[in-house]
Design a protein around this motif. Structure first.
Motif, PDB file in Angstrom:
ATOM      1  N   ARG A  19       0.576  -1.284  -0.133  1.00  0.00           N
ATOM      2  CA  ARG A  19       0.088   0.014   0.113  1.00  0.00           C
ATOM      3  C   ARG A  19       0.823   1.107  -0.072  1.00  0.00           C
ATOM      4  O   ARG A  19       0.664   2.160  -0.825  1.00  0.00           O
ATOM      5  CB  ARG A  19      -1.029  -0.149   1.207  1.00  0.00           C
ATOM      6  CG  ARG A  19      -1.975   1.163   1.468  1.00  0.00           C
ATOM      7  CD  ARG A  19      -2.611   1.281   2.363  1.00  0.00           C
ATOM      8  NE  ARG A  19      -3.774   0.300   2.310  1.00  0.00           N
ATOM      9  CZ  ARG A  19      -4.552   0.014   3.330  1.00  0.00           C
ATOM     10  NH1 ARG A  19      -4.332   0.794   4.476  1.00  0.00           N
ATOM     11  NH2 ARG A  19      -5.402  -0.860   3.171  1.00  0.00           N
ATOM     12  N   CYS A  20       2.032   1.354   1.026  1.00  0.00           N
ATOM     13  CA  CYS A  20       2.606   2.682   1.272  1.00  0.00           C
ATOM     14  C   CYS A  20       4.187   2.407   0.549  1.00  0.00           C
ATOM     15  O   CYS A  20       4.561   3.777   0.869  1.00  0.00           O
ATOM     16  CB  CYS A  20       2.359   3.125   2.359  1.00  0.00           C
ATOM     17  SG  CYS A  20       3.205   2.295   3.720  1.00  0.00           S
ATOM     18  N   CYS A  76       0.939   2.906   7.325  1.00  0.00           N
ATOM     19  CA  CYS A  76      -0.308   2.792   6.809  1.00  0.00           C
ATOM     20  C   CYS A  76      -1.199   1.859   7.567  1.00  0.00           C
ATOM     21  O   CYS A  76      -2.387   2.104   7.251  1.00  0.00           O
ATOM     22  CB  CYS A  76      -0.386   2.722   5.340  1.00  0.00           C
ATOM     23  SG  CYS A  76      -0.138   0.856   4.918  1.00  0.00           S
ATOM     24  N   GLN A  78      -1.665  -1.102   7.317  1.00  0.00           N
ATOM     25  CA  GLN A  78      -2.003  -2.134   6.433  1.00  0.00           C
ATOM     26  C   GLN A  78      -1.651  -3.496   7.190  1.00  0.00           C
ATOM     27  O   GLN A  78      -0.468  -3.649   7.510  1.00  0.00           O
ATOM     28  CB  GLN A  78      -1.483  -2.081   5.167  1.00  0.00           C
ATOM     29  CG  GLN A  78      -1.839  -3.459   4.441  1.00  0.00           C
ATOM     30  CD  GLN A  78      -3.011  -3.774   3.913  1.00  0.00           C
ATOM     31  OE1 GLN A  78      -4.000  -2.546   3.655  1.00  0.00           O
ATOM     32  NE2 GLN A  78      -3.395  -4.879   3.674  1.00  0.00           N
ATOM     33  N   ARG A 110       0.583  -8.898   0.149  1.00  0.00           N
ATOM     34  CA  ARG A 110       0.500  -7.804   0.945  1.00  0.00           C
ATOM     35  C   ARG A 110       1.482  -6.808   0.900  1.00  0.00           C
ATOM     36  O   ARG A 110       1.995  -5.959   1.254  1.00  0.00           O
ATOM     37  CB  ARG A 110      -0.032  -7.920   2.362  1.00  0.00           C
ATOM     38  CG  ARG A 110      -1.304  -8.458   2.324  1.00  0.00           C
ATOM     39  CD  ARG A 110      -1.667  -8.988   3.934  1.00  0.00           C
ATOM     40  NE  ARG A 110      -2.814  -9.611   4.084  1.00  0.00           N
ATOM     41  CZ  ARG A 110      -4.242  -9.014   4.107  1.00  0.00           C
ATOM     42  NH1 ARG A 110      -4.321  -7.743   4.024  1.00  0.00           N
ATOM     43  NH2 ARG A 110      -5.224  -9.961   4.354  1.00  0.00           N
TER      44      ARG A 110
END
Length: 115
Positions: A19-20, A76, A78, A110
């Protein structure tokens, strides 16, 4: 709130939060690639960075009952995987699984690998 301290990892083969893109682990810290996470393939790591741990939780996994902590990206939040909790000798559920204690599972779905 304060500033977030982020540790950077050197070299090729750095696994990052999908994600980040913050660094999470180095390919040199992989112990095994033969694990299964909730979202598919997962790797067992000796050391990870830039994570926060959730509370201890007993969870039935493929290899039986384990006490684990979910791992969250410190940037983040996650979820990235889980950590096998270190248990006192008298509480270890299965001695053949003791090598996992204190180690980290990161789910490939992920993560993003910087090569």
């Amino acid at each position: 709130m304060g500033l977030l301290f982020v540790q950077r990892l050197d070299g090729n083969g750095v696994f990052k939060c999908r994600r980040c893109r913050v660094d999470a682990a180095s390919k040199d810290a992989i112990i095994s690639k033969e694990f299964q996470g909730s979202s598919g393939r997962a790797y067992l790591f000796d050391h990870v960075v830039n994570i926060c741990l959730g509370p201890n939780e007993d969870r039935y996994l493929i290899t039986g009952l384990h006490t684990v902590n979910d791992i969250y990206c410190s940037c983040c939040q996650q979820i990235l995987g889980w950590r096998y909790h270190v248990l006192p000798q008298e509480k270890a559920y299965d001695q053949s699984q003791k090598y996992k204690e204190g180690k980290f599972i990161l789910e490939r779905a992920r993560m993003w690998k910087d090569s």
